[in-house]
Motif scaffolding. Structure first.
Motif, PDB file in Angstrom:
ATOM      1  N   SER A 220       0.067   8.845  -6.458  1.00 16.22           N
ATOM      2  CA  SER A 220       0.358  10.279  -6.326  1.00 16.22           C
ATOM      3  C   SER A 220       1.098  10.833  -7.539  1.00 16.22           C
ATOM      4  O   SER A 220       1.130  12.040  -7.740  1.00 16.22           O
ATOM      5  CB  SER A 220       1.150  10.549  -5.046  1.00 16.22           C
ATOM      6  OG  SER A 220       2.469  10.032  -5.167  1.00 16.22           O
TER       7      SER A 220
ATOM      8  N   LYS B 174      -6.458   8.716   1.883  1.00 23.69           N
ATOM      9  CA  LYS B 174      -5.694   7.481   2.001  1.00 23.69           C
ATOM     10  C   LYS B 174      -6.237   6.641   3.147  1.00 23.69           C
ATOM     11  O   LYS B 174      -6.629   7.161   4.178  1.00 23.69           O
ATOM     12  CB  LYS B 174      -4.218   7.770   2.255  1.00 23.69           C
ATOM     13  CG  LYS B 174      -3.506   8.375   1.081  1.00 23.69           C
ATOM     14  CD  LYS B 174      -2.038   8.601   1.392  1.00 23.69           C
ATOM     15  CE  LYS B 174      -1.355   9.299   0.256  1.00 23.69           C
ATOM     16  NZ  LYS B 174       0.032   9.630   0.578  1.00 23.69           N
TER      17      LYS B 174
ATOM     18  N   TYR C 140       0.145   3.944  -2.992  1.00 21.53           N
ATOM     19  CA  TYR C 140      -0.132   5.372  -2.844  1.00 21.53           C
ATOM     20  C   TYR C 140       0.975   6.232  -3.444  1.00 21.53           C
ATOM     21  O   TYR C 140       0.705   7.313  -3.975  1.00 21.53           O
ATOM     22  CB  TYR C 140      -0.382   5.720  -1.369  1.00 21.53           C
ATOM     23  CG  TYR C 140      -1.713   5.190  -0.871  1.00 21.53           C
ATOM     24  CD1 TYR C 140      -2.905   5.543  -1.494  1.00 21.53           C
ATOM     25  CD2 TYR C 140      -1.779   4.316   0.201  1.00 21.53           C
ATOM     26  CE1 TYR C 140      -4.116   5.049  -1.051  1.00 21.53           C
ATOM     27  CE2 TYR C 140      -2.994   3.816   0.652  1.00 21.53           C
ATOM     28  CZ  TYR C 140      -4.156   4.191   0.014  1.00 21.53           C
ATOM     29  OH  TYR C 140      -5.365   3.698   0.455  1.00 21.53           O
TER      30      TYR C 140
ATOM     31  N   ASN D 191       0.815  -1.219   0.000  1.00 18.08           N
ATOM     32  CA  ASN D 191       0.000   0.000   0.000  1.00 18.08           C
ATOM     33  C   ASN D 191       0.843   1.262   0.000  1.00 18.08           C
ATOM     34  O   ASN D 191       0.450   2.261  -0.589  1.00 18.08           O
ATOM     35  CB  ASN D 191      -1.006  -0.030   1.148  1.00 18.08           C
ATOM     36  CG  ASN D 191      -2.219  -0.819   0.734  1.00 18.08           C
ATOM     37  OD1 ASN D 191      -2.989  -0.386  -0.113  1.00 18.08           O
ATOM     38  ND2 ASN D 191      -2.358  -2.008   1.276  1.00 18.08           N
TER      39      ASN D 191
END
Length: 191
Positions: free
Chosen positions: A106, A160, A102, A98
């Protein structure tokens, strides 16, 4: 599903930096071939696993997803990576995956997590999916993922979802009873 096999030399020497580098190569973005006997990449990095999930999310958000032209404007994303080798599903893997998920999300300016419903990457083994397919069909995969996330995560204002570092969806599914009456299940269970 892509089979992920870790380099034996890296595994044997317990070089965690090289192990993480190879895992990233195999589940995020393939940029090289470690096995020189295989065909080389043609200069373009190939999204795999997490990278493929992100590519699909991006194309769905841009209304260019080629596999389904009739998607609604508001969708929820349940990104999953299926592993063949259960030895890779160790405590902490979900947290690492994870973090990479992320980081890669981004990099795409058009994706805004605060404006979409995107759950964390869920790693699961093919064996577990097979053993618990009756429960998954009965309860629904989406509902089971949502229940698991609710038990093991917290959401931040930036959209998130932070999953407990040691949580494990495979282990969560193993808390349910399963019933397999066929020969394959008996063989898997060693009976």
């Amino acid at each position: 599903m892509t089979t992920i096999k870790m380099n034996g030399e890296i595994r044997d020497y317990a070089d965690y930096d090289r192990l993480l580098d190879e895992l990233h190569e195999k589940v995020v973005l393939k940029t090289r071939n470690l096995d020189q006997s295989r065909k080389g990449l043609k200069g373009i990095a190939e999204p795999v696993g997490i990278g493929q999930n992100i590519h699909h999310i991006d194309s769905i958000e841009a209304d260019t997803f080629k596999w389904d032209k009739n998607l609604p404007d508001q969708v929820a994303y349940y990104p999953i990576i299926v592993f063949e080798d259960i030895r890779l599903l160790q405590p902490g893997l979900m947290s690492i995956l994870n973090r990479w998920f992320y980081e890669e999300l981004s990099k795409i300016e058009e994706i805004n997590l605060t404006e979409m419903n995107c759950l964390p990457i869920i790693p699961v083994s093919i064996n577990t999916l097979y053993l618990y397919d009756d429960i998954i069909l009965k309860k629904g995969m989406f509902k089971m993922i949502e229940d698991y996330i609710r038990l093991s995560s917290k959401y931040h204002k930036d959209g998130k979802c932070q999953v407990d570092q040691l949580s494990d969806f495979d282990a969560y599914l193993h808390t349910f009873p399963f019933k397999k009456n066929n020969e394959i299940a008996q063989w898997i269970l060693g009976k």
